[in-house]
Each structure stands twice: as C-alpha cells, then as structure tokens.
Design an enzyme around this catalytic site. Structure first.
Site, PDB file in Angstrom:
ATOM      1  N   ASP A  67       0.820  -1.215   0.000  1.00  0.00           N
ATOM      2  CA  ASP A  67       0.000   0.000   0.000  1.00  0.00           C
ATOM      3  C   ASP A  67       0.856   1.269   0.000  1.00  0.00           C
ATOM      4  O   ASP A  67       2.083   1.200   0.169  1.00  0.00           O
ATOM      5  CB  ASP A  67      -0.961   0.010   1.207  1.00  0.00           C
ATOM      6  CG  ASP A  67      -0.314  -0.522   2.488  1.00  0.00           C
ATOM      7  OD1 ASP A  67       0.924  -0.463   2.603  1.00  0.00           O
ATOM      8  OD2 ASP A  67      -1.043  -0.985   3.375  1.00  0.00           O
ATOM      9  N   ASN A 136      -7.707  -2.632  14.287  1.00  0.00           N
ATOM     10  CA  ASN A 136      -9.084  -2.932  13.865  1.00  0.00           C
ATOM     11  C   ASN A 136      -9.148  -4.136  12.934  1.00  0.00           C
ATOM     12  O   ASN A 136     -10.166  -4.386  12.300  1.00  0.00           O
ATOM     13  CB  ASN A 136      -9.708  -1.704  13.189  1.00  0.00           C
ATOM     14  CG  ASN A 136      -8.948  -1.287  11.929  1.00  0.00           C
ATOM     15  OD1 ASN A 136      -8.003  -1.952  11.512  1.00  0.00           O
ATOM     16  ND2 ASN A 136      -9.360  -0.180  11.325  1.00  0.00           N
ATOM     17  N   HIS A 138      -7.352  -4.607  10.164  1.00  0.00           N
ATOM     18  CA  HIS A 138      -7.081  -4.387   8.731  1.00  0.00           C
ATOM     19  C   HIS A 138      -5.818  -5.129   8.294  1.00  0.00           C
ATOM     20  O   HIS A 138      -4.890  -5.317   9.073  1.00  0.00           O
ATOM     21  CB  HIS A 138      -7.032  -2.898   8.369  1.00  0.00           C
ATOM     22  CG  HIS A 138      -5.833  -2.132   8.819  1.00  0.00           C
ATOM     23  ND1 HIS A 138      -5.871  -0.780   9.106  1.00  0.00           N
ATOM     24  CD2 HIS A 138      -4.525  -2.482   9.020  1.00  0.00           C
ATOM     25  CE1 HIS A 138      -4.669  -0.358   9.441  1.00  0.00           C
ATOM     26  NE2 HIS A 138      -3.835  -1.371   9.403  1.00  0.00           N
ATOM     27  N   GLU A 143      -9.773  -1.696   5.416  1.00  0.00           N
ATOM     28  CA  GLU A 143     -10.399  -1.404   6.689  1.00  0.00           C
ATOM     29  C   GLU A 143     -11.653  -2.269   6.863  1.00  0.00           C
ATOM     30  O   GLU A 143     -12.123  -2.883   5.890  1.00  0.00           O
ATOM     31  CB  GLU A 143     -10.764   0.088   6.736  1.00  0.00           C
ATOM     32  CG  GLU A 143      -9.567   1.034   6.544  1.00  0.00           C
ATOM     33  CD  GLU A 143      -8.702   1.178   7.804  1.00  0.00           C
ATOM     34  OE1 GLU A 143      -8.491   0.187   8.529  1.00  0.00           O
ATOM     35  OE2 GLU A 143      -8.213   2.301   8.053  1.00  0.00           O
TER      36      GLU A 143
HETATM   37  C1  F6R Z   1       1.399  -1.354   6.133  1.00  0.00           C
HETATM   38  C2  F6R Z   1       0.112  -2.049   6.243  1.00  0.00           C
HETATM   39  C3  F6R Z   1      -0.666  -2.044   7.518  1.00  0.00           C
HETATM   40  C4  F6R Z   1       0.209  -2.320   8.743  1.00  0.00           C
HETATM   41  C5  F6R Z   1      -0.637  -2.282  10.013  1.00  0.00           C
HETATM   42  C6  F6R Z   1       0.195  -2.507  11.260  1.00  0.00           C
HETATM   43  O1  F6R Z   1       1.939  -1.551   4.854  1.00  0.00           O
HETATM   44  O2  F6R Z   1      -0.322  -2.592   5.279  1.00  0.00           O
HETATM   45  O3  F6R Z   1      -1.655  -3.042   7.435  1.00  0.00           O
HETATM   46  O4  F6R Z   1       0.817  -3.562   8.621  1.00  0.00           O
HETATM   47  O5  F6R Z   1      -1.278  -1.034  10.106  1.00  0.00           O
HETATM   48  O6  F6R Z   1       1.113  -1.466  11.389  1.00  0.00           O
HETATM   49  P1  F6R Z   1       2.241  -1.516  12.518  1.00  0.00           P
HETATM   50  O7  F6R Z   1       3.097  -2.688  12.199  1.00  0.00           O
HETATM   51  O8  F6R Z   1       2.979  -0.220  12.390  1.00  0.00           O
HETATM   52  O9  F6R Z   1       1.521  -1.675  13.815  1.00  0.00           O
END
Ligand code: F6R
Length: 255
Positions: A67, A136, A138, A143
């Site tokens: 992403d 959440n 995701h 989301e």
């Molecule tokens: C990032 C992504 C998100 C993160 C998630 C956890 O490329 O796709 O799904 O993996 O928000 O983020 P952290 O590891 O910073 O808690």
C-alpha cells in the site's frame, strides 16, 4: 493456519524469515509481497542477516509493497515508497527496478491502482506475502467492511488507523486520509502468507482473526480460508487466543 508465539521481536523476525524464505526458494523468479509499518522491520533485519534467504539470488527477487498513502509529499520520510527504499531495497541490496510501490501521487489514483493490480498479475502473482495487522483487524489498508473479493484500489483510512499511525507524523492532522491498497482478494491470491503482530494493542484483532468468525468486520479473519498462512506473534499479541499455550515456540523458528 499455523500459529507461532515467540519470545521477542528478534525471534519473530527470524521465524517469519524462515517461512518466507522457504516459499521464495521454491520459485525461479520469486515475488515477495512487502508490508510497511513497524511490525515487519525485524523480518527485513533477519533477511539482511541472510536468515531464510541464504541461498537465494536476490537479483532475481521481485517485490511489491502492499500500500501507499495518497497525497503525501514525495520527500516525506513516511511515504511508503521512501520507507521501502530505506528498510527493504537498501538493506537487502535489491535492484530498485525490481521493487514496486503503488503510486499514491498519481493524478488518477484509481487508474494507478488498476495498473498496479495488473503489474502483480504480470509478475505471476505473489509467492510470499508479509502482513502486519491493524488494531481494527485491517490487512494492507483494507479497513473493516472491505469486500473479500476487493482488488487494488483507493480507500479512506478510518479514524482508528489514522490515530494509530499518528506516531509516525508530527501531528494527526498530517496523517493522510486516503491510501492505495492491494485488496483483500489480491492479498488472498498470494501463495504463502506470513502475518506478524506484536503487543497488547493487537491482541483483540488477533483473537478475532484466529478464533473468530470469518467476517468483513475483522478483515484479517479471511486468512482462515487461505491454504498456507503462518501467523507469528509475541506473548502480548497472542494472549487472548483460546489455545495460546499450544503455540509457543522456544526454538525461535520452526525446524
Ligand atoms: C502497512 C500495512 C498495515 C500495517 C498495520 C500494522 O503496509 O499494510 O496493514 O501492517 O497497520 O502497522 P504496525 O506494524 O505499524 O503496527
């Protein structure tokens, strides 16, 4: 689903690197799906030490990020293209031409998202996909409510995700409101998936993803339907699981 509970960040990174490396070694021109955020950093650290990829010719490795924020300044250190460059391309010595990140700066981000989906298909799909998870549930920036068959597209970020990511920015008002993300269906197309999660803040999402019903409310729960998923956790992220005691690995990584 295989679940491992490790005793710290280093063994999480090494365990994940072993599983990913196993999947990449099976392919002649392997394709790695990379995630940003804090969770996977230990995996890139393990790869940089050669763990899991000792005998892999990295010049043949193709990588696709999950992403990218929409509308973030080109030189912002949290622009995922810059994070990937710093944490993955440089650390592993990959050829930048072999590393792709969705184009969040395009004047037509919808068209850019469609192009990215086709680029992944043209590369033969993802062999080994790294995932973190949001509080959440995701995966990527899919989301809650994201359709199970969604493909790469522009999405709005929830208030919860923007608040969680505010730690990477000066102020929450600077956290972008939109992103381009691989879809849930795109992610499920990967041949092998390794999700990592650390810390108490992830425990509820992890419980829903592993022990809960498959639903769009907790996007990561769809992973229950994938044939080759490994989830690597620390104690805090895994402590709400019904069978938490059975998932501990003291060996650091699976044999
Ligand atoms: C990032 C992504 C998100 C993160 C998630 C956890 O490329 O796709 O799904 O993996 O928000 O983020 P952290 O590891 O910073 O808690």
């Amino acid at each position: 689903m295989r679940i491992l509970i490790c005793d710290g960040p280093r063994s999480i990174g090494e365990s994940a690197a072993h599983v990913l490396g196993g999947a990449l070694r099976r392919r002649r021109r392997p394709t790695l799906g990379i995630a940003t955020g804090s969770s996977p950093l230990e995996i890139y650290g393990a790869f940089a030490r050669g763990i899991g990829i000792e005998d892999l010719d990295l010049s043949r490795l193709r990588a696709f990020a999950l992403d990218e924020y929409v509308g973030i300044a080109d030189d912002h250190p949290e622009r995922y293209a810059n994070v990937v460059d710093r944490e993955v391309t440089t650390k592993l010595g990959l050829d930048p031409a072999n590393v792709s990140v969705p184009d969040g700066a395009s004047s037509d981000p919808d068209a850019a998202a469609e192009r990215y989906e086709r680029q992944i298909e043209d590369a033969g799909g993802i062999d080994a996909q790294i995932l973190g998870v949001g509080t959440n549930g995701h995966i990527g920036f899919n989301e809650p409510g994201s359709p199970h068959d969604s493909r790469t597209r522009v999405v709005s970020l929830t208030a919860e995700t923007r608040a969680a990511n505010a730690r990477f920015f000066d102020d929450i008002s600077h956290v972008p409101t939109h992103a381009v993300t691989q879809g849930v269906g795109t992610i499920m197309g990967a041949r092998t998936i390794v999700m990592v999660a650390q810390g108490e803040a992830k425990a509820e999402a992890v419980r829903h993803i592993i022990d809960g019903e498959v639903s769009t409310r907790w996007p990561g729960s769809i992973l229950q339907r994938h044939p080759d998923v490994t989830i690597v956790l620390d104690e805090a992220a895994g402590h709400l699981l019904e069978f938490a005691g059975q998932y501990r690995t003291d060996a650091g990584y699976p044999a």
